[in-house]
Structures are given as C-alpha cells and as structure tokens.
Design a protein around this motif. Structure first.
Motif, PDB file in Angstrom:
ATOM      1  N   UNK A 165     -29.034  20.858  13.872  1.00  0.00           N
ATOM      2  CA  UNK A 165     -29.889  21.994  13.513  1.00  0.00           C
ATOM      3  C   UNK A 165     -28.978  22.799  12.125  1.00  0.00           C
ATOM      4  N   UNK A 166     -27.825  22.841  12.109  1.00  0.00           N
ATOM      5  CA  UNK A 166     -27.248  23.605  11.053  1.00  0.00           C
ATOM      6  C   UNK A 166     -27.840  23.555   9.748  1.00  0.00           C
ATOM      7  N   UNK A 167     -28.078  22.247   9.342  1.00  0.00           N
ATOM      8  CA  UNK A 167     -28.728  21.907   8.020  1.00  0.00           C
ATOM      9  C   UNK A 167     -30.098  22.082   7.818  1.00  0.00           C
ATOM     10  N   UNK A 168     -30.922  22.332   9.057  1.00  0.00           N
ATOM     11  CA  UNK A 168     -32.052  22.388   9.058  1.00  0.00           C
ATOM     12  C   UNK A 168     -32.455  23.901   9.330  1.00  0.00           C
ATOM     13  N   UNK A 191     -21.294  20.278  16.889  1.00  0.00           N
ATOM     14  CA  UNK A 191     -22.381  20.830  15.770  1.00  0.00           C
ATOM     15  C   UNK A 191     -21.916  20.076  14.525  1.00  0.00           C
ATOM     16  N   UNK A 192     -22.944  19.373  13.991  1.00  0.00           N
ATOM     17  CA  UNK A 192     -22.673  18.599  13.039  1.00  0.00           C
ATOM     18  C   UNK A 192     -22.800  19.062  11.533  1.00  0.00           C
ATOM     19  N   UNK A 193     -21.850  18.750  10.670  1.00  0.00           N
ATOM     20  CA  UNK A 193     -21.909  19.077   9.478  1.00  0.00           C
ATOM     21  C   UNK A 193     -21.760  20.452   8.930  1.00  0.00           C
ATOM     22  N   UNK A 194     -21.100  21.614   9.252  1.00  0.00           N
ATOM     23  CA  UNK A 194     -20.933  22.754   8.844  1.00  0.00           C
ATOM     24  C   UNK A 194     -20.332  22.589   7.530  1.00  0.00           C
ATOM     25  N   UNK A 223     -18.421  18.361   5.378  1.00  0.00           N
ATOM     26  CA  UNK A 223     -17.769  19.357   5.981  1.00  0.00           C
ATOM     27  C   UNK A 223     -16.271  19.188   5.269  1.00  0.00           C
ATOM     28  N   UNK A 224     -15.698  20.500   5.228  1.00  0.00           N
ATOM     29  CA  UNK A 224     -14.378  20.651   4.342  1.00  0.00           C
ATOM     30  C   UNK A 224     -13.418  19.793   5.364  1.00  0.00           C
ATOM     31  N   UNK A 225     -12.207  19.123   4.728  1.00  0.00           N
ATOM     32  CA  UNK A 225     -11.404  18.429   5.181  1.00  0.00           C
ATOM     33  C   UNK A 225     -10.291  19.276   5.759  1.00  0.00           C
ATOM     34  N   UNK A 226     -10.433  19.854   6.979  1.00  0.00           N
ATOM     35  CA  UNK A 226      -9.243  20.642   7.274  1.00  0.00           C
ATOM     36  C   UNK A 226      -7.972  19.901   7.674  1.00  0.00           C
ATOM     37  N   UNK A 227      -6.970  20.664   7.916  1.00  0.00           N
ATOM     38  CA  UNK A 227      -5.821  19.743   8.432  1.00  0.00           C
ATOM     39  C   UNK A 227      -5.833  19.853   9.932  1.00  0.00           C
ATOM     40  N   UNK A 228      -5.305  18.734  10.646  1.00  0.00           N
ATOM     41  CA  UNK A 228      -5.140  18.748  11.998  1.00  0.00           C
ATOM     42  C   UNK A 228      -4.608  19.918  12.758  1.00  0.00           C
ATOM     43  N   UNK A 229      -3.607  20.507  12.052  1.00  0.00           N
ATOM     44  CA  UNK A 229      -3.186  21.801  12.544  1.00  0.00           C
ATOM     45  C   UNK A 229      -4.314  22.910  12.643  1.00  0.00           C
ATOM     46  N   UNK A 230      -4.900  23.093  11.537  1.00  0.00           N
ATOM     47  CA  UNK A 230      -5.902  24.000  11.508  1.00  0.00           C
ATOM     48  C   UNK A 230      -7.001  23.880  12.834  1.00  0.00           C
ATOM     49  N   UNK A 231      -7.324  22.604  12.611  1.00  0.00           N
ATOM     50  CA  UNK A 231      -8.458  21.950  13.613  1.00  0.00           C
ATOM     51  C   UNK A 231      -7.875  22.407  14.951  1.00  0.00           C
ATOM     52  N   UNK A 232      -6.887  22.120  15.315  1.00  0.00           N
ATOM     53  CA  UNK A 232      -6.017  22.694  16.728  1.00  0.00           C
ATOM     54  C   UNK A 232      -6.090  23.911  16.671  1.00  0.00           C
ATOM     55  N   UNK A 233      -5.833  24.986  15.804  1.00  0.00           N
ATOM     56  CA  UNK A 233      -5.851  26.420  16.157  1.00  0.00           C
ATOM     57  C   UNK A 233      -7.138  26.825  16.356  1.00  0.00           C
TER      58      UNK A 233
END
Length: 298
Positions: A165-168, A191-194, A223-233
């Motif tokens: 729904x984010x894109x719609x 939540x797909x594709x922020x 979706x921006x390619x975040x680092x795994x550390x940031x995703x974990x944070x």
C-alpha cells in the motif's frame, strides 16, 4: 545439504528460534534447487524462495502474476527437498480470495516450507518494486490472513503479511494495514518498497512491538540499500536479499556465452568456473556413489 536418506529436521521450529535471536536473520534468495543448495553451502541459515526469480527461471518472464500457485508450490517443494535449512517462500496473493488462500497455505505447508508471505495486491500482482500496483481492501486482506491462520495445520508455519500500500496510498496507509494484519494473526509484517531511509525508520518506529518486521533488500529496487548494522539498529527481524543470486547467474551465463560466441569454444572462460568433478561433488554425487555401494546398484 539435504541427504536423500537423511533424517527429517524441524525447520519451522528452527526458523522461529532464529527469529527470536538478537540479530536479523539473513535470507538470500533462491530461484531453484541448485541456487538454494549454494545458499546453504555458503553458510546461510535460511533460504528465501523468490517469486521474481522463480518466474524468471521457470518461464523466462517478468514477475507480473503469470505463475500459478501450483507452479510456485512445486518450485518450493523442490527447493525444500534440496536443503536442510528452513525455506521461506513467496506465496504472492494466495492466488485468489480467502478460500483460495486456505488451499494455498495447505499446499505450501505440505511442500515443507517453514514460512510464506502473502500480499495485499490485486490479482494479477506485480513485483513490489514495479510501478502500476493496486491493492485490495483492508477488510478483504484481513479475511485472507484469518483464513491463512486457520488453514495451517502446523502452528509453527510462519505467516508473513506483506502490504504494497505504500506505493498506492502512502506510507501511513501501509502502517495502518500492518497493524490490522497483525491483529488478524500475522506472525511478521512486511511493508514493501519504502523509498527513503526516513520512511524505513518510520515503519520500524510505528510498527515496533506490533509484530516482528521484514526488510526487503531488493537488489536494484526502490528501497535504499541500508547496511545490515543499520537494519539491525532499526529493529528488523528478517532481511531478504531476493534476486542477487539470479542477477549473478545471469551475468555469469552471459559472460560464458560471449566467450563462446567470440572464440568458438568456452575454453578461455573455464578457469573461472567450477571443475566438472568439483561441480558433481557440490550437487551430491559422492552420496549417490555411497548409496550405489550400499544397495548394490550397478
């Protein structure tokens, strides 16, 4: 790797155990049994069966709702049989209404997957990082999730609710849907594709404590390619890397074919490839030899 005569494991319980850990679970994408074995051999504890990659590999077409549930479940069954680690599979929209979802969930469960995700797109769906998507009503999707919860025979089968729904309708609408889907019984929310890091952080903050969250690190997607550390944070529990294996295989095949086309043979490309014997070992020939000796098969 899964042995032909190996003891059945408990991949669903293992997946839930991994998701309860302190770090995000990383699940690289696989589009067939071979790519799934390579994911497992690389040391990853979970395989993700990508719908995008399944469509590309099975029929050579884009992910726009062309595959049926039967085709996807068959692919999942082959992937599950090839590995010992848990497999999470894309189940698209459930291939119909809530009644269809019942059959879809049971089919995937019988195929042996540890988890599936269902999305709220209108059929025929599209890849979540393509334009032109449409979503069904919240109430209809809530009914589909409730049907999925009741359809599973094994309570450890993981049900992931995905919203496009984010894109719609915007990010706020997607977050509202996420809460409704969790209330309906979804185990994880997706939540797909922020499209910005701020949006990703908003999803994480707004849905924190509602249900564990999925981050789709779609290679080359919106979706921006975040680092795994940031995703974990940010607190995401599961990270999908859906199509990197497919893209890498495509690049490798193209390079080999270019050499063959230019040189007339693939000889110049062979040093960069697995050897014949190395590849047959990789896909389990030693086990077959052992079984032949054990059972006296010529």
């Amino acid at each position: 790797m899964s042995d032909l005569l190996g003891e059945p494991g408990a991949p669903r319980a293992r997946l839930r155990e991994l998701l309860a850990g302190p770090e995000p679970v990383v699940a690289p994408g696989a589009y067939d049994a071979l790519s799934a074995r390579l994911v497992e051999q690389a040391g990853f504890g979970v395989v993700y069966m990508t719908g995008f990659g399944s469509t590309a590999s099975l029929i050579g077409r884009p992910d726009v709702g062309l595959l049926t549930g039967t085709e996807m479940i068959d692919n999942a069954r082959r992937i599950v049989a090839a590995v010992d680690v848990p497999v999470i599979a894309d189940a698209d929209t459930g291939y119909g209404n809530a009644v269809n979802v019942v059959r879809t969930v049971q089919g995937y469960e019988q195929a042996g997957v540890a988890g599936i995700h269902l999305e709220d797109q209108v059929m025929p769906k599209k890849c979540g990082h393509m334009s032109g998507k449409a979503v069904i009503g919240v109430d209809e999707m809530v009914g589909k999730i409730r049907a999925a919860v009741e359809a599973r025979r094994d309570p450890d089968l993981l049900l992931i609710a995905r919203t496009d729904a984010a894109a719609v309708d915007g990010l706020a609408a997607a977050i509202t849907r996420g809460r409704a889907y969790a209330d309906a019984g979804a185990d994880l929310l997706f939540v797909e594709a922020p499209t910005s890091e701020d949006d990703i952080a908003t999803v994480a903050a707004e849905l924190h404590g509602v249900a564990p969250l999925v981050f789709n690190w779609a290679e080359g997607g919106r979706t921006p390619p975040l680092s795994l550390d940031r995703i974990s944070e940010l607190g995401f529990s599961l990270v999908l890397f859906p199509i990197g294996t497919l893209l890498a295989a495509t690049a490798g095949i193209r390079a080999l074919l270019a050499t063959l086309r230019t040189d007339g043979t693939p000889a110049a490309a062979l040093p960069g490839l697995p050897t014949f014997d190395g590849f047959t070992d990789l896909i389990g020939l030693p086990e077959i030899r052992d079984l032949e000796r054990r059972f006296g098969t010529p």
